[in-house]
Design a protein around this motif. Structure first.
Motif, PDB file in Angstrom:
ATOM      1  N   PRO A   1       1.003  -1.302   0.006  1.00  0.00           N
ATOM      2  CA  PRO A   1       0.222  -0.125  -0.067  1.00  0.00           C
ATOM      3  C   PRO A   1       0.854   1.412   0.155  1.00  0.00           C
ATOM      4  CG  PRO A   1      -0.894  -1.593   1.426  1.00  0.00           C
ATOM      5  CD  PRO A   1       0.260  -2.103   1.157  1.00  0.00           C
ATOM      6  N   PHE A   2       2.131   1.040   0.358  1.00  0.00           N
ATOM      7  CA  PHE A   2       2.847   2.520   0.575  1.00  0.00           C
ATOM      8  C   PHE A   2       3.528   2.716  -0.587  1.00  0.00           C
ATOM      9  CE2 PHE A   2       2.781   0.475   4.790  1.00  0.00           C
ATOM     10  CZ  PHE A   2       2.358   1.604   5.575  1.00  0.00           C
ATOM     11  N   ALA A   3       3.528   1.950  -1.926  1.00  0.00           N
ATOM     12  CA  ALA A   3       4.097   1.982  -3.122  1.00  0.00           C
ATOM     13  C   ALA A   3       3.166   3.072  -3.877  1.00  0.00           C
ATOM     14  CB  ALA A   3       4.207   0.710  -3.934  1.00  0.00           C
ATOM     15  N   GLY A   4       2.111   3.514  -3.365  1.00  0.00           N
ATOM     16  CA  GLY A   4       1.380   4.665  -4.221  1.00  0.00           C
ATOM     17  C   GLY A   4       0.555   4.182  -5.525  1.00  0.00           C
ATOM     18  N   VAL A   5       0.251   3.009  -5.650  1.00  0.00           N
ATOM     19  CA  VAL A   5      -0.264   2.296  -6.786  1.00  0.00           C
ATOM     20  C   VAL A   5      -1.648   1.943  -6.304  1.00  0.00           C
ATOM     21  CG1 VAL A   5      -0.014   0.646  -8.198  1.00  0.00           C
ATOM     22  CG2 VAL A   5       1.893   1.349  -7.581  1.00  0.00           C
ATOM     23  N   ARG A   6      -2.576   2.269  -7.165  1.00  0.00           N
ATOM     24  CA  ARG A   6      -4.110   1.931  -6.814  1.00  0.00           C
ATOM     25  C   ARG A   6      -4.057   0.450  -6.963  1.00  0.00           C
ATOM     26  NH1 ARG A   6      -5.117   6.552 -10.175  1.00  0.00           N
ATOM     27  NH2 ARG A   6      -5.961   8.065  -9.245  1.00  0.00           N
ATOM     28  N   TRP A   7      -5.104   0.025  -6.132  1.00  0.00           N
ATOM     29  CA  TRP A   7      -5.256  -1.524  -6.199  1.00  0.00           C
ATOM     30  C   TRP A   7      -5.753  -1.976  -7.627  1.00  0.00           C
ATOM     31  CZ3 TRP A   7      -2.897  -4.702  -3.216  1.00  0.00           C
ATOM     32  CH2 TRP A   7      -2.694  -4.329  -1.907  1.00  0.00           C
ATOM     33  N   ARG A   8      -6.636  -1.189  -8.255  1.00  0.00           N
ATOM     34  CA  ARG A   8      -6.985  -1.749  -9.560  1.00  0.00           C
ATOM     35  C   ARG A   8      -5.570  -1.734 -10.390  1.00  0.00           C
ATOM     36  NH1 ARG A   8      -8.312   0.339 -14.489  1.00  0.00           N
ATOM     37  NH2 ARG A   8     -10.015  -0.537 -15.665  1.00  0.00           N
ATOM     38  N   GLU A   9      -4.974  -0.600 -10.416  1.00  0.00           N
ATOM     39  CA  GLU A   9      -3.898  -0.859 -11.177  1.00  0.00           C
ATOM     40  C   GLU A   9      -2.750  -1.963 -11.027  1.00  0.00           C
ATOM     41  OE1 GLU A   9      -1.059   0.987 -14.263  1.00  0.00           O
ATOM     42  OE2 GLU A   9      -3.251   1.431 -13.599  1.00  0.00           O
ATOM     43  N   PHE A  10      -2.767  -2.066  -9.695  1.00  0.00           N
ATOM     44  CA  PHE A  10      -1.932  -3.320  -9.279  1.00  0.00           C
ATOM     45  C   PHE A  10      -2.445  -4.620  -9.991  1.00  0.00           C
ATOM     46  CE2 PHE A  10      -1.535  -6.999  -6.139  1.00  0.00           C
ATOM     47  CZ  PHE A  10      -0.139  -6.959  -5.930  1.00  0.00           C
ATOM     48  N   TRP A  11      -3.807  -4.752  -9.769  1.00  0.00           N
ATOM     49  CA  TRP A  11      -4.192  -6.262 -10.352  1.00  0.00           C
ATOM     50  C   TRP A  11      -4.070  -6.212 -11.853  1.00  0.00           C
ATOM     51  CZ3 TRP A  11      -4.301  -9.632  -6.926  1.00  0.00           C
ATOM     52  CH2 TRP A  11      -4.348  -9.534  -5.787  1.00  0.00           C
ATOM     53  N   VAL A  12      -4.383  -5.319 -12.658  1.00  0.00           N
ATOM     54  CA  VAL A  12      -4.447  -5.109 -13.894  1.00  0.00           C
ATOM     55  C   VAL A  12      -2.807  -5.238 -14.458  1.00  0.00           C
ATOM     56  CG1 VAL A  12      -4.482  -3.602 -15.801  1.00  0.00           C
ATOM     57  CG2 VAL A  12      -6.134  -3.475 -14.321  1.00  0.00           C
ATOM     58  N   ARG A  13      -1.965  -4.827 -13.739  1.00  0.00           N
ATOM     59  CA  ARG A  13      -0.346  -4.804 -14.389  1.00  0.00           C
ATOM     60  C   ARG A  13       0.198  -6.005 -13.601  1.00  0.00           C
ATOM     61  NH1 ARG A  13       0.963  -0.885 -17.885  1.00  0.00           N
ATOM     62  NH2 ARG A  13       0.101   1.077 -17.304  1.00  0.00           N
ATOM     63  N   THR A  14      -0.588  -6.671 -12.783  1.00  0.00           N
ATOM     64  CA  THR A  14       0.332  -7.962 -12.328  1.00  0.00           C
ATOM     65  C   THR A  14      -0.269  -9.356 -12.626  1.00  0.00           C
ATOM     66  OG1 THR A  14      -0.847  -7.954  -9.926  1.00  0.00           O
ATOM     67  CG2 THR A  14       1.514  -6.594 -10.076  1.00  0.00           C
ATOM     68  N   TRP A  15      -1.621  -9.203 -13.268  1.00  0.00           N
ATOM     69  CA  TRP A  15      -2.288 -10.619 -13.501  1.00  0.00           C
ATOM     70  C   TRP A  15      -1.489 -11.473 -14.310  1.00  0.00           C
ATOM     71  CZ3 TRP A  15      -3.148 -12.446 -18.229  1.00  0.00           C
ATOM     72  CH2 TRP A  15      -2.937 -11.566 -19.329  1.00  0.00           C
ATOM     73  N   PRO A  16      -0.397 -10.875 -15.187  1.00  0.00           N
ATOM     74  CA  PRO A  16       0.340 -12.064 -15.894  1.00  0.00           C
ATOM     75  C   PRO A  16       1.090 -13.067 -14.676  1.00  0.00           C
ATOM     76  CG  PRO A  16       0.372 -10.011 -17.234  1.00  0.00           C
ATOM     77  CD  PRO A  16      -0.214  -9.796 -15.718  1.00  0.00           C
ATOM     78  N   VAL A  17       1.621 -12.195 -13.657  1.00  0.00           N
ATOM     79  CA  VAL A  17       2.345 -12.792 -12.538  1.00  0.00           C
ATOM     80  C   VAL A  17       1.648 -13.987 -11.890  1.00  0.00           C
ATOM     81  CG1 VAL A  17       3.689 -12.736 -10.687  1.00  0.00           C
ATOM     82  CG2 VAL A  17       3.912 -10.856 -12.368  1.00  0.00           C
ATOM     83  N   TRP A  18       0.354 -13.362 -11.554  1.00  0.00           N
ATOM     84  CA  TRP A  18      -0.622 -14.143 -10.941  1.00  0.00           C
ATOM     85  C   TRP A  18      -1.232 -15.577 -11.700  1.00  0.00           C
ATOM     86  CZ3 TRP A  18      -1.141 -13.773  -5.871  1.00  0.00           C
ATOM     87  CH2 TRP A  18      -0.917 -12.499  -5.302  1.00  0.00           C
ATOM     88  N   LEU A  19      -1.310 -15.243 -13.029  1.00  0.00           N
ATOM     89  CA  LEU A  19      -1.263 -16.318 -13.866  1.00  0.00           C
ATOM     90  C   LEU A  19      -0.183 -17.204 -13.907  1.00  0.00           C
ATOM     91  CD1 LEU A  19      -3.146 -17.902 -15.830  1.00  0.00           C
ATOM     92  CD2 LEU A  19      -2.558 -16.280 -17.752  1.00  0.00           C
TER      93      LEU A  19
END
Length: 262
Positions: A53-71
Motif C-alpha cells: 500500500p505504501f507504493a502509491g499504486v491503486r489496487w485496480r492498477e496493481f491487479w491490472v499490471r500484475t495479472w500475468p504474474v498471478w497467472l
C-alpha cells in the motif's frame, strides 16, 4: 510514453531514484534465487504485501499490471507438480507424469518464489519514468551514455508498437484481407511490423547521430539524478526483507541452497 499513472506520478515513492528501485528488487530476488523452499519465499511475499500500500499504486492498477504474474505462478507450480523430481509418497503416476510429496513441495515453493520475486519488481517499475531511469543509469551507475541513450530511445519506441499494430489491422480490414486466415494474418502483420520497426530504428539512429548523441567526450545531463536518504532507505527495506526471509528459513530448517551438494 510513461509507465506512471496519475496518482503514482505524484506520490513520494515515484520520486525515488529508479536505480534504488532496481537495487532493492535485486536484493530481494538474489537470496530467493539461491534457495527453493516455501518458508523463505512465503515470508518475503507476506512482507512485500504488507508494504504494497505504501507504493502509491491503486489496487485496480496493481491487479491490472500484475495479472500475468498471478497467472504464471500457478501454471509454473502445476508443471513442477506434474513433472518435478519425485520424492516421498507417489500420489499419481501416469506416463511421464508423477505427482509425489517431493514434487508438490517443490511446486508450492516455486509458486511463492515466482510471486515474491516478480511482484515487487513489477510494482516498483510501475512508478518509473524511462527518462529518470536513463538519468540514473548514466549518472549514478556511470554506464556508458551511448548505451543508456540508445536504450532510452528504443524503450520510448515500444509504445508505438501497439499503435502500429492497430493501424496495420485497420488497413488490412479496409482492403478486405483480414476476414479469413487468422494465423496467416498474424504472421503477415508480425513481419510487416518487424520491417517497420527496422526502418524506424535506422531513421532514429541517424537522427541521434546527427544530433551528436554518439560524439566522443563527457556527456552533460539536463537533469541531475539524485541519490539520497530515500534511496538508501528503500535499499535497506529490500535488504531487510531478504534478511528476514533467509533468517526464518534457516531457523525453521527449511533452507534449501540449490547450489549446494545434493
Amino acid at each position: 510514453m510513461t509507465l506512471l499513472d496519475g496518482r503514482a506520478r505524484e506520490g513520494r515513492f515515484a520520486r525515488v531514484n529508479p536505480v534504488a528501485k532496481l537495487a532493492a528488487s535485486g536484493l530481494i530476488a538474489i537470496p530467493l534465487v539461491l534457495t527453493l523452499d516455501v518458508v523463505s519465499a512465503a515470508t518475503a511475499l507476506v512482507l512485500e504485501m504488507l508494504l504494497m500500500p505504501f507504493a502509491g499504486v491503486r489496487w485496480r492498477e496493481f491487479w491490472v499490471r500484475t495479472w500475468p504474474v498471478w497467472l504464471a505462478a500457478p501454471l509454473t507450480a502445476l508443471t513442477i507438480a506434474l513433472y518435478g523430481e519425485a520424492g516421498g509418497t507417489v500420489h499419481l503416476e501416469w506416463f511421464v507424469i508423477r505427482v509425489s510429496d517431493g514434487s508438490l513441495e517443490l511446486a508450492a515453493a516455486t509458486f511463492f518464489r515466482v510471486l515474491a520475486i516478480a511482484l515487487p519488481s513489477v510494482v516498483m517499475f510501475l512508478t518509473v519514468d524511462p527518462t529518470d531511469l536513463a538519468d540514473g543509469l548514466g549518472q549514478v551507475l556511470r554506464l556508458p551514455a551511448r548505451f543508456v541513450m540508445g536504450a532510452l530511445a528504443g524503450l520510448r519506441m515500444v509504445g508505438l508498437f501497439i499503435d502500429d499494430w492497430r493501424a496495420l489491422e485497420l488497413a488490412r480490414r479496409a482492403r478486405g484481407v483480414a476476414d479469413r486466415g487468422r494465423i496467416r494474418r498474424l504472421f503477415g502483420m508480425a513481419f510487416a511490423l518487424l520491417v517497420l520497426s527496422i526502418r524506424r530504428g535506422s531513421k532514429l539512429a541517424t537522427a541521434m547521430e546527427s544530433r551528436g548523441f554518439g560524439a566522443p567526450g563527457r556527456r552533460t545531463w539536463a537533469r541531475e539524478s539524485r541519490f539520497g536518504v530515500a534511496e538508501w532507505g528503500l535499499m535497506l527495506i529490500g535488504l531487510a526483507i531478504a534478511g528476514i526471509a533467509v533468517g526464518v528459513s534457516v531457523l525453521t530448517g527449511s533452507w534449501n541452497f540449490i547450489l549446494g551438494p545434493s
